[in-house]
Design a protein around this motif. Structure first.
Motif, PDB file in Angstrom:
ATOM      1  N   VAL A  50       0.890  -1.171  -0.037  1.00 34.15           N
ATOM      2  CA  VAL A  50      -0.019   0.058  -0.024  1.00 34.15           C
ATOM      3  C   VAL A  50       0.992   1.232   0.024  1.00 34.15           C
ATOM      4  CG1 VAL A  50      -1.734   1.390   1.388  1.00 34.15           C
ATOM      5  CG2 VAL A  50      -1.990  -0.982   1.064  1.00 34.15           C
ATOM      6  N   LYS A  51       1.744   1.291   0.856  1.00 32.44           N
ATOM      7  CA  LYS A  51       2.587   2.569   0.921  1.00 32.44           C
ATOM      8  C   LYS A  51       3.517   2.642  -0.220  1.00 32.44           C
ATOM      9  CE  LYS A  51       3.103   2.528   5.898  1.00 32.44           C
ATOM     10  NZ  LYS A  51       3.224   1.549   6.903  1.00 32.44           N
ATOM     11  N   GLU A  52       4.036   1.565  -0.952  1.00 37.26           N
ATOM     12  CA  GLU A  52       4.961   1.657  -1.994  1.00 37.26           C
ATOM     13  C   GLU A  52       4.174   2.274  -3.184  1.00 37.26           C
ATOM     14  OE1 GLU A  52       7.869   1.783  -5.191  1.00 37.26           O
ATOM     15  OE2 GLU A  52       8.373   1.770  -2.853  1.00 37.26           O
ATOM     16  N   ILE A  53       3.127   1.504  -3.454  1.00 39.70           N
ATOM     17  CA  ILE A  53       2.200   1.840  -4.756  1.00 39.70           C
ATOM     18  C   ILE A  53       1.479   3.286  -4.332  1.00 39.70           C
ATOM     19  CG2 ILE A  53       0.218   1.029  -5.778  1.00 39.70           C
ATOM     20  CD1 ILE A  53       1.181  -1.877  -4.857  1.00 39.70           C
ATOM     21  N   GLN A  54       1.396   3.524  -3.044  1.00 44.30           N
ATOM     22  CA  GLN A  54       0.520   4.718  -2.848  1.00 44.30           C
ATOM     23  C   GLN A  54      -0.832   4.550  -3.120  1.00 44.30           C
ATOM     24  OE1 GLN A  54       2.278   8.260  -4.090  1.00 44.30           O
ATOM     25  NE2 GLN A  54       4.087   7.932  -3.070  1.00 44.30           N
ATOM     26  N   LEU A  55      -1.380   3.215  -2.765  1.00 39.98           N
ATOM     27  CA  LEU A  55      -2.770   2.752  -3.074  1.00 39.98           C
ATOM     28  C   LEU A  55      -3.611   3.468  -2.314  1.00 39.98           C
ATOM     29  CD1 LEU A  55      -3.643   0.588  -4.899  1.00 39.98           C
ATOM     30  CD2 LEU A  55      -3.696  -0.910  -3.081  1.00 39.98           C
ATOM     31  N   ASN A  56      -4.798   3.662  -3.048  1.00 38.21           N
ATOM     32  CA  ASN A  56      -5.804   4.636  -2.222  1.00 38.21           C
ATOM     33  C   ASN A  56      -7.221   4.356  -2.425  1.00 38.21           C
ATOM     34  OD1 ASN A  56      -6.753   6.582  -4.162  1.00 38.21           O
ATOM     35  ND2 ASN A  56      -4.536   6.961  -4.138  1.00 38.21           N
ATOM     36  N   SER A  57      -8.160   4.885  -1.796  1.00 42.44           N
ATOM     37  CA  SER A  57      -9.627   4.306  -2.381  1.00 42.44           C
ATOM     38  C   SER A  57      -9.896   4.948  -3.851  1.00 42.44           C
ATOM     39  CB  SER A  57     -10.518   5.074  -1.322  1.00 42.44           C
ATOM     40  OG  SER A  57     -10.473   6.523  -1.119  1.00 42.44           O
ATOM     41  N   ASN A  58      -9.266   5.728  -4.393  1.00 45.01           N
ATOM     42  CA  ASN A  58      -9.497   6.056  -5.729  1.00 45.01           C
ATOM     43  C   ASN A  58      -8.879   5.171  -6.704  1.00 45.01           C
ATOM     44  OD1 ASN A  58     -11.074   8.624  -4.719  1.00 45.01           O
ATOM     45  ND2 ASN A  58      -8.860   9.379  -4.684  1.00 45.01           N
ATOM     46  N   ASP A  59      -8.306   4.275  -6.504  1.00 48.29           N
ATOM     47  CA  ASP A  59      -7.406   3.362  -7.414  1.00 48.29           C
ATOM     48  C   ASP A  59      -8.644   2.319  -7.774  1.00 48.29           C
ATOM     49  OD1 ASP A  59      -4.805   4.175  -7.833  1.00 48.29           O
ATOM     50  OD2 ASP A  59      -4.562   3.726  -5.875  1.00 48.29           O
ATOM     51  N   ARG A  60      -8.241   1.865  -9.145  1.00 46.44           N
ATOM     52  CA  ARG A  60      -9.065   0.802  -9.707  1.00 46.44           C
ATOM     53  C   ARG A  60      -7.773  -0.408  -9.857  1.00 46.44           C
ATOM     54  NH1 ARG A  60     -10.358   5.144 -12.116  1.00 46.44           N
ATOM     55  NH2 ARG A  60      -9.134   4.576 -14.099  1.00 46.44           N
ATOM     56  N   VAL A  61      -8.200  -1.375  -9.142  1.00 43.76           N
ATOM     57  CA  VAL A  61      -7.304  -2.726  -8.981  1.00 43.76           C
ATOM     58  C   VAL A  61      -7.632  -3.814 -10.048  1.00 43.76           C
ATOM     59  CG1 VAL A  61      -5.627  -4.205  -7.809  1.00 43.76           C
ATOM     60  CG2 VAL A  61      -6.168  -1.908  -6.845  1.00 43.76           C
ATOM     61  N   LEU A  62      -6.833  -4.234 -10.813  1.00 44.56           N
ATOM     62  CA  LEU A  62      -7.050  -5.467 -11.524  1.00 44.56           C
ATOM     63  C   LEU A  62      -6.129  -6.346 -11.079  1.00 44.56           C
ATOM     64  CD1 LEU A  62      -8.950  -6.991 -13.743  1.00 44.56           C
ATOM     65  CD2 LEU A  62      -7.447  -5.694 -15.191  1.00 44.56           C
TER      66      LEU A  62
END
Length: 148
Positions: A32-44
């Motif tokens: 999560v931290k490295e990717i800076q993944l957040n609730s606006n992302d769309r993950v496939l």
């Protein structure tokens, strides 16, 4: 408490591995931290649900931050159609996926500029592999070989 999963089997037969939930959570948090993944992302996510990558690289990190998560079995033609429809911001593919995708008619023309971060691994990654995805618009290709 522990979780028994498998490696992807992309470089050899799948290997059974057992990790503690603490370790799985640490890996997912690092992702999560490295990717800076957040609730606006769309993950496939195209990794089977019984693999370590599913828990530490794709689906579980997406669930932690409440991203839009799309899970599908990998089929190259369905992948292209699904990709066009959801326009993911984060994906993870391995070299074997590329080998199969390159055999389709639609992959060479697939606009991947919606992807801000792509993780790859499972084996040594060539510059050609990176260049193919960068030429199709992927903003960042990160090799996490050996992470799982």
């Amino acid at each position: 408490m522990s979780l028994t999963l498998f490696t992807s089997g992309s470089t050899d037969l799948p290997k059974e591995i057992t990790h503690s939930w603490d370790f799985i959570n640490q890996c997912a948090d690092r992702s999560v931290k490295e990717i800076q993944l957040n609730s606006n992302d769309r993950v496939l996510d195209v990794f089977p649900g019984n693999t370590i990558a599913h828990y530490t690289v794709t689906a579980y990190p997406a669930r932690i931050v409440k991203s839009q998560l799309y899970i599908a079995n990998f089929d190259p033609y369905q992948y292209i159609d699904l990709f066009k429809r959801i326009k993911p911001t984060y994906i993870s593919l391995i070299p074997r996926h590329l080998e199969v995708l390159k055999r389709t008619k639609g992959f060479a023309y697939l606009d991947m500029s919606c992807v801000r971060y792509m993780v790859t691994g499972s084996g040594k990654i060539t510059q050609e592999f990176i260049d193919i995805f960068r030429d199709q618009g992927v903003q960042l290709v990160a090799n996490w070989y050996g992470m799982t």
